[in-house]
Design a protein around this motif. Sequence first.
Motif, PDB file in Angstrom:
ATOM      1  N   ILE A 253       0.855  -1.191   0.000  1.00 16.93           N
ATOM      2  CA  ILE A 253       0.000   0.000   0.000  1.00 16.93           C
ATOM      3  C   ILE A 253       0.891   1.240   0.000  1.00 16.93           C
ATOM      4  N   ILE A 254       0.578   2.190  -0.871  1.00 18.01           N
ATOM      5  CA  ILE A 254       1.223   3.499  -0.839  1.00 18.01           C
ATOM      6  C   ILE A 254       0.180   4.500  -0.348  1.00 18.01           C
ATOM      7  N   HIS A 255       0.383   4.983   0.835  1.00 16.08           N
ATOM      8  CA  HIS A 255      -0.553   5.873   1.517  1.00 16.08           C
ATOM      9  C   HIS A 255      -0.185   7.325   1.211  1.00 16.08           C
ATOM     10  N   CYS A 256      -1.161   8.099   0.740  1.00 20.75           N
ATOM     11  CA  CYS A 256      -0.949   9.519   0.405  1.00 20.75           C
ATOM     12  C   CYS A 256      -1.928  10.363   1.220  1.00 20.75           C
ATOM     13  N   PRO A 257      -1.693  10.531   2.514  1.00 19.30           N
ATOM     14  CA  PRO A 257      -2.718  11.114   3.392  1.00 19.30           C
ATOM     15  C   PRO A 257      -3.124  12.539   3.044  1.00 19.30           C
ATOM     16  N   GLU A 258      -2.173  13.404   2.708  1.00 16.06           N
ATOM     17  CA  GLU A 258      -2.533  14.814   2.501  1.00 16.06           C
ATOM     18  C   GLU A 258      -3.338  15.000   1.216  1.00 16.06           C
ATOM     19  N   SER A 259      -2.970  14.302   0.157  1.00 20.15           N
ATOM     20  CA  SER A 259      -3.752  14.371  -1.079  1.00 20.15           C
ATOM     21  C   SER A 259      -5.157  13.826  -0.853  1.00 20.15           C
ATOM     22  N   ASN A 260      -5.260  12.699  -0.150  1.00 23.64           N
ATOM     23  CA  ASN A 260      -6.581  12.127   0.123  1.00 23.64           C
ATOM     24  C   ASN A 260      -7.430  13.071   0.964  1.00 23.64           C
ATOM     25  N   LEU A 261      -6.823  13.736   1.927  1.00 20.00           N
ATOM     26  CA  LEU A 261      -7.565  14.698   2.749  1.00 20.00           C
ATOM     27  C   LEU A 261      -8.035  15.876   1.912  1.00 20.00           C
ATOM     28  N   LYS A 262      -7.138  16.394   1.072  1.00 18.42           N
ATOM     29  CA  LYS A 262      -7.465  17.586   0.296  1.00 18.42           C
ATOM     30  C   LYS A 262      -8.589  17.326  -0.703  1.00 18.42           C
ATOM     31  N   LEU A 263      -8.588  16.118  -1.296  1.00 17.88           N
ATOM     32  CA  LEU A 263      -9.611  15.763  -2.278  1.00 17.88           C
ATOM     33  C   LEU A 263     -10.820  15.072  -1.629  1.00 17.88           C
ATOM     34  N   ALA A 264     -10.803  14.976  -0.292  1.00 17.54           N
ATOM     35  CA  ALA A 264     -11.891  14.328   0.452  1.00 17.54           C
ATOM     36  C   ALA A 264     -12.193  12.939  -0.088  1.00 17.54           C
ATOM     37  N   SER A 265     -11.113  12.191  -0.373  1.00 15.76           N
ATOM     38  CA  SER A 265     -11.272  10.866  -0.971  1.00 15.76           C
ATOM     39  C   SER A 265     -11.580   9.782   0.053  1.00 15.76           C
ATOM     40  N   GLY A 266     -11.218  10.014   1.301  1.00 14.58           N
ATOM     41  CA  GLY A 266     -11.432   9.000   2.329  1.00 14.58           C
ATOM     42  C   GLY A 266     -10.185   8.797   3.147  1.00 14.58           C
TER      43      GLY A 266
END
Length: 419
Positions: A253-266
Amino acid sequence: VLKDHALAIHQGKIHSLLPSADARQQLSATTVLELPQHVLIPGLINAHGHAAMSLFRGLADDLPLMPWLQEHIWPAEGRWVSDDFVRDGTALAIAEMLRSGTTCFSDMYFFPNAAAAMAAQMGIRAQVVFPILDFPTVWARDAAEYIHKGLAVHDEYKHHPLVTVGFGPHAPYTVSDEPMQRIATLAAELDSPIQIHAHETAHEVAESLQLHGKRPLARLAELGLLGPRTQCVHMTQVDDSDIALLQQFGSHIIHCPESNLKLASGFCPVQRLLSAGVNVALGTDGAASNNDLDLFGELRTAALLAKAVAGDAAAVPATTALEMATINGARALGQEDRIGSLEAGKAADIAAIDLGTLEALPVYHPVSQLVYTNSAPRVSHVWVAGQARVSNHQLLAADSTGLLQRARQWQQSIAGSKE
């Protein structure tokens, strides 16, 4: 944590790691660098990004994923992305990453030949995965052409000491079954990595269930795409069946927390995955959805977010977060025998961080200080394969003035076209 220790570097590798007093007595060095109040760590590994998109930093903020892609990013790429764009954007990204302690990055973008060439020129370690989609873009017409052109890049760099080339099927919803199966076959034959965006949004999973009758990861497994070379990016929508597949195939798994937060992806359930024995690494994603490539900031966000998602303040402690950005990244990229830790025989990919500044003191636990304070600006030195790329905060790998000038020229052209 080893106090008052020294690293000896010879021919691009770590020769030995020993107490400083012993090093002075036992070793004869051509160059000795003393860094009091500093900590040395393995160079950080940014396991997912789109480096050239640094030239789109801030272009379309505060939007959901699909409108962001379909109405802004894809049209901008269609107009502006070229060999020159990728060359200049990747150089800008590499400069930012080196200055903040990253010594290895993974890139998925068009004109991967230009990105690979720039990584080689600037002397940073890179995994370049060439994009594959069903539909035409500025780089290729269809999946067959993407693969054909990508294999040419692979052949060009197959013996390069710093650059590895792999397969980058964009996502389950943009690549059909037949190309997926061919990618799986070719990657196995070449022993090459595969990186794919997967389970990025709830909509993606729901659409897969409607079209294929199964979750995206289950479909990838049936097509032969999952395995120990496979890197699944994002994975914000995870259930027990997904975890079982990741365990079965040994995928990462490659976790991209800030991008996911910014795009409200989950929210990727990092602690749950780690507890299940799944390897989780860190990536920044591209600067168009982050908006920086500071992996220290990313690992801090990862640690804090994991605690909130798990409802447990002990989830993903500082040591685990640092592992995600170093040795876990090396495992995901299949390079744990060469990078990701400071051990004799491994490549001398190293970052030095000054913990003697006002913002860092007092220091009770160095690893916690690295993770939970603003560490990137305190990166003073960076080496890749024993070669200095940053020294006393100064970038040695490129001409900073030239990079600034080209970035401003691109900004003026792109902004002018929107007026």
